[in-house]
Design an enzyme around this catalytic site. Structure first.
Site, PDB file in Angstrom:
ATOM      1  N   LEU A  64       0.822  -1.210   0.000  1.00 32.20           N
ATOM      2  CA  LEU A  64       0.000   0.000   0.000  1.00 32.20           C
ATOM      3  C   LEU A  64       0.856   1.260   0.000  1.00 32.20           C
ATOM      4  O   LEU A  64       1.900   1.324   0.642  1.00 32.20           O
ATOM      5  CB  LEU A  64      -0.933  -0.002   1.219  1.00 32.20           C
ATOM      6  CG  LEU A  64      -1.881  -1.197   1.308  1.00 32.20           C
ATOM      7  CD1 LEU A  64      -2.744  -1.102   2.569  1.00 32.20           C
ATOM      8  CD2 LEU A  64      -2.766  -1.300   0.066  1.00 32.20           C
ATOM      9  N   GLU A  66       0.478   5.877  -0.917  1.00 30.39           N
ATOM     10  CA  GLU A  66      -0.409   7.021  -0.725  1.00 30.39           C
ATOM     11  C   GLU A  66      -1.621   6.994  -1.678  1.00 30.39           C
ATOM     12  O   GLU A  66      -2.677   7.540  -1.356  1.00 30.39           O
ATOM     13  CB  GLU A  66       0.415   8.313  -0.871  1.00 30.39           C
ATOM     14  CG  GLU A  66      -0.277   9.600  -0.477  1.00 30.39           C
ATOM     15  CD  GLU A  66      -0.895   9.588   0.917  1.00 30.39           C
ATOM     16  OE1 GLU A  66      -0.342   8.917   1.834  1.00 30.39           O
ATOM     17  OE2 GLU A  66      -1.940  10.236   1.097  1.00 30.39           O
ATOM     18  N   HIS A  68      -3.324   4.244  -2.576  1.00 31.00           N
ATOM     19  CA  HIS A  68      -4.311   3.422  -1.861  1.00 31.00           C
ATOM     20  C   HIS A  68      -4.877   4.189  -0.660  1.00 31.00           C
ATOM     21  O   HIS A  68      -6.082   4.159  -0.388  1.00 31.00           O
ATOM     22  CB  HIS A  68      -3.670   2.139  -1.324  1.00 31.00           C
ATOM     23  CG  HIS A  68      -3.064   1.240  -2.361  1.00 31.00           C
ATOM     24  ND1 HIS A  68      -1.719   1.058  -2.502  1.00 31.00           N
ATOM     25  CD2 HIS A  68      -3.653   0.454  -3.302  1.00 31.00           C
ATOM     26  CE1 HIS A  68      -1.485   0.195  -3.476  1.00 31.00           C
ATOM     27  NE2 HIS A  68      -2.634  -0.179  -3.986  1.00 31.00           N
ATOM     28  N   GLN A  92      -5.364 -12.792 -12.467  1.00 31.51           N
ATOM     29  CA  GLN A  92      -5.210 -11.647 -13.367  1.00 31.51           C
ATOM     30  C   GLN A  92      -3.774 -11.465 -13.860  1.00 31.51           C
ATOM     31  O   GLN A  92      -3.478 -10.487 -14.534  1.00 31.51           O
ATOM     32  CB  GLN A  92      -5.727 -10.369 -12.692  1.00 31.51           C
ATOM     33  CG  GLN A  92      -4.897  -9.863 -11.536  1.00 31.51           C
ATOM     34  CD  GLN A  92      -5.630  -8.772 -10.775  1.00 31.51           C
ATOM     35  OE1 GLN A  92      -6.656  -9.006 -10.149  1.00 31.51           O
ATOM     36  NE2 GLN A  92      -5.109  -7.540 -10.837  1.00 31.51           N
ATOM     37  N   GLY A 185      -9.380   3.287  -8.207  1.00 27.78           N
ATOM     38  CA  GLY A 185      -8.552   4.406  -8.661  1.00 27.78           C
ATOM     39  C   GLY A 185      -8.632   4.604 -10.165  1.00 27.78           C
ATOM     40  O   GLY A 185      -8.641   3.651 -10.939  1.00 27.78           O
ATOM     41  N   GLN A 191      -9.913  -0.531 -15.912  1.00 23.56           N
ATOM     42  CA  GLN A 191     -10.473  -1.372 -14.839  1.00 23.56           C
ATOM     43  C   GLN A 191     -11.728  -0.724 -14.242  1.00 23.56           C
ATOM     44  O   GLN A 191     -12.751  -1.388 -14.040  1.00 23.56           O
ATOM     45  CB  GLN A 191      -9.405  -1.561 -13.770  1.00 23.56           C
ATOM     46  CG  GLN A 191      -9.850  -2.278 -12.532  1.00 23.56           C
ATOM     47  CD  GLN A 191      -8.675  -2.571 -11.601  1.00 23.56           C
ATOM     48  OE1 GLN A 191      -7.877  -3.445 -11.864  1.00 23.56           O
ATOM     49  NE2 GLN A 191      -8.549  -1.825 -10.526  1.00 23.56           N
TER      50      GLN A 191
HETATM   51  P1  AMP Z   1      -3.711  -2.259  -6.751  1.00 25.21           P
HETATM   52  O1  AMP Z   1      -3.284  -2.616  -5.358  1.00 25.21           O
HETATM   53  O2  AMP Z   1      -2.583  -1.778  -7.610  1.00 25.21           O
HETATM   54  O3  AMP Z   1      -4.580  -3.314  -7.391  1.00 25.21           O
HETATM   55  O4  AMP Z   1      -4.634  -0.984  -6.576  1.00 25.21           O
HETATM   56  C1  AMP Z   1      -5.775  -1.011  -5.747  1.00 25.21           C
HETATM   57  C2  AMP Z   1      -6.632   0.181  -6.072  1.00 25.21           C
HETATM   58  O5  AMP Z   1      -5.891   1.369  -5.818  1.00 25.21           O
HETATM   59  C3  AMP Z   1      -7.044   0.218  -7.542  1.00 25.21           C
HETATM   60  O6  AMP Z   1      -8.396   0.663  -7.613  1.00 25.21           O
HETATM   61  C4  AMP Z   1      -6.100   1.216  -8.131  1.00 25.21           C
HETATM   62  O7  AMP Z   1      -6.611   1.874  -9.270  1.00 25.21           O
HETATM   63  C5  AMP Z   1      -5.925   2.178  -6.963  1.00 25.21           C
HETATM   64  N1  AMP Z   1      -4.680   2.924  -7.122  1.00 25.21           N
HETATM   65  C6  AMP Z   1      -3.433   2.442  -7.238  1.00 25.21           C
HETATM   66  N2  AMP Z   1      -2.549   3.442  -7.424  1.00 25.21           N
HETATM   67  C7  AMP Z   1      -3.259   4.591  -7.433  1.00 25.21           C
HETATM   68  C8  AMP Z   1      -2.935   5.967  -7.607  1.00 25.21           C
HETATM   69  N3  AMP Z   1      -1.694   6.381  -7.815  1.00 25.21           N
HETATM   70  N4  AMP Z   1      -3.940   6.862  -7.577  1.00 25.21           N
HETATM   71  C9  AMP Z   1      -5.223   6.465  -7.397  1.00 25.21           C
HETATM   72  N5  AMP Z   1      -5.590   5.195  -7.229  1.00 25.21           N
HETATM   73  C10 AMP Z   1      -4.633   4.263  -7.252  1.00 25.21           C
END
Ligand code: AMP
Length: 317
Positions: A64, A66, A68, A92, A185, A191
Site C-alpha cells: 500500500l 499514498e 491506496h 489476473q 482508482g 479497470q
Molecule cells: P492495486 O493494489 O494496484 O490493485 O490498486 C488497488 C486500487 O488502488 C485500484 O483501484 C487502483 O486503481 C488504486 N490505485 C493504485 N494506485 C493509485 C494511484 N496512484 N492513484 C489512485 N488510485 C490508485
C-alpha cells in the site's frame, strides 16, 4: 480509535462486518436520541430517522502507498464501516508476469490501515478464495476487456472482474442490505470502466466510486510497481506523466482536434531507456475514439521502463 480486525475467510469477514454495521447503526440511533434528549422539540426531531449505516470497500493487492491511502481515506469519510481487501489475485496475472515477485508488505500495510482507522481487512489465502483451484466459471470482460491492457495481457480483465465480483458479493453479504460503496482508482481507468459495466450488467448492489490519480510531487503516478524502478529508471519514467500533461494543455487550450498525438508519441519513443507501448485518446466509457457524444476524452498510455510496465492517463478535454 476502532480496532482493526483481520479476517481471513469470507465467513469471518461477513460475521465481523455484520457486527460492525450493527454497532454503527446503534451509534446513529443514539445520536438521534441524544438530540431528542437535548431538549429539541418533538417537531424538530420527529421527522429525523437514524442514518442508515453504510459500508465502504477498497479492494487492493497490497504494498500500500499514498494512492491506496487516498482511496481508503475517502471510504473512511463517506461510510460508517470500512473494509480493505488485500489479495494478489493469481487469476489476473499472465504466464511470465510478475505474480511471484509482486511486492508483498503485510506488516507495513496493516500499520497504514490502523493509522487510517479501517474497521476490517480481508486477507484471504489463494486457496480460500479459489478452493477448487482456478474457478471454472468466470466473468468475461467482453470487447472492452480486449482493448489496450486486455490486448497486451490476455485474460487479465476476466481475472480482475472475477475476483472483484467475488469480493463485492462477499462484502455485500456481510453488509446485509446496507448501502455498499466500492472505491477504485482512476489510475487503472480501463479497470474502473469495466467494473462499472459489470455492476450495471449484473445489477450488483454496490455503488462504484472512482478516485482521481494520486501522483508524486514530480508527477509520477504512484504504483506498487514503482518499487521495481532503479533511480535512473524512475527519472526516465517521468516522460510519461510530462507528455500526458502537455497533451492536456493542448487539449484544454485548442480542443481535441488541436492535440498532436504523433509528436507526443515521438517524445516518449525518443526518451532514453523508455519503450512506448501505446498512447491513444479515448472515450473513457467505451475506450473507443471519442465521438461527438463523448462526455470526456482521456489520453491513455502504457510504457516499459527496463522490465517494468507503467500505466498513466489524463483527461485532455
Ligand atoms: P492495486 O493494489 O494496484 O490493485 O490498486 C488497488 C486500487 O488502488 C485500484 O483501484 C487502483 O486503481 C488504486 N490505485 C493504485 N494506485 C493509485 C494511484 N496512484 N492513484 C489512485 N488510485 C490508485
Amino acid at each position: 480509535m476502532t480496532e482493526l480486525i483481520v479476517a481471513r475467510t469470507p465467513e469471518e469477514l461477513c460475521a465481523h462486518l455484520a457486527q460492525r454495521v450493527g454497532q454503527a447503526e446503534a451509534r446513529n440511533l443514539a445520536a438521534v436520541e441524544q438530540r431528542r434528549a437535548a431538549g429539541q422539540t418533538e417537531e424538530d426531531v420527529a421527522p429525523e430517522a437514524p442514518r442508515v449505516a453504510t459500508v465502504g470497500l477498497v479492494p487492493t493487492m497490497g504494498a500500500l502507498h499514498e494512492g491506496h491511502a487516498t482511496l481508503i481515506r475517502r471510504a473512511r469519510e463517506q461510510n460508517d464501516v470500512v473494509v480493505v481487501s488485500i489479495f494478489v489475485n493469481p487469476l489476473q496475472f499472465g504466464p511470465g508476469e510478475d505474480y511471484d515477485r509482486y511486492p508483498r508488505t503485510p506488516e507495513a500495510d496493516l500499520e497504514l490501515l490502523r493509522g487510517i482507522g479501517v474497521d476490517l481487512v480481508f486477507l484471504p489465502e489463494v486457496q480460500t478464495l479459489y478452493p477448487g483451484g482456478e474457478p471454472l466459471v468466470r466473468v468475461t470482460s467482453g470487447r472492452l476487456g480486449e482493448l489496450f491492457e486486455g490486448s497486451r495481457r490476455p485474460g487479465h480483465f476476466d481475472g480482475v472482474l472475477t475476483v472483484v465480483n467475488k469480493l463485492l458479493n462477499i462484502t455485500a453479504a456481510g453488509a446485509s442490505g446496507h448501502p455498499l460503496r466500492a472505491y477504485f482508482g482512476q489510475k487503472d481507468a480501463q479497470q474502473v470502466a469495466l467494473v462499472q459495466r459489470m455492476v450495471a450488467d449484473f445489477a450488483l448492489p454496490v455503488t462504484i466510486v472512482p478516485v482521481a490519480i494520486v501522483r508524486d510531487d514530480d508527477g509520477l503516478a504512484l504504483s506498487s510497481r514503482n518499487a521495481y524502478l532503479s533511480a535512473e529508471e524512475r527519472t526516465a519514467a517521468l516522460v510519461l506523466s510530462r507528455t500526458l500533461a502537455l497533451l492536456r494543455e493542448e487539449g484544454l487550450s485548442r480542443g481535441y482536434a488541436g492535440i498532436d498525438l504523433d509528436a507526443a508519441r515521438q517524445r516518449i519513443e525518443h526518451a532514453d531507456g523508455v519503450e512506448l507501448d501505446y498512447l491513444e485518446i479515448v472515450d473513457p466509457e467505451t475506450f473507443e475514439p471519442p465521438t461527438e457524444d463523448s462526455r470526456r476524452a482521456l489520453a491513455l498510455a502504457a510504457i516499459r521502463v527496463g522490465a517494468t510496465r507503467l500505466l498513466d492517463n489524463m483527461d485532455v478535454v
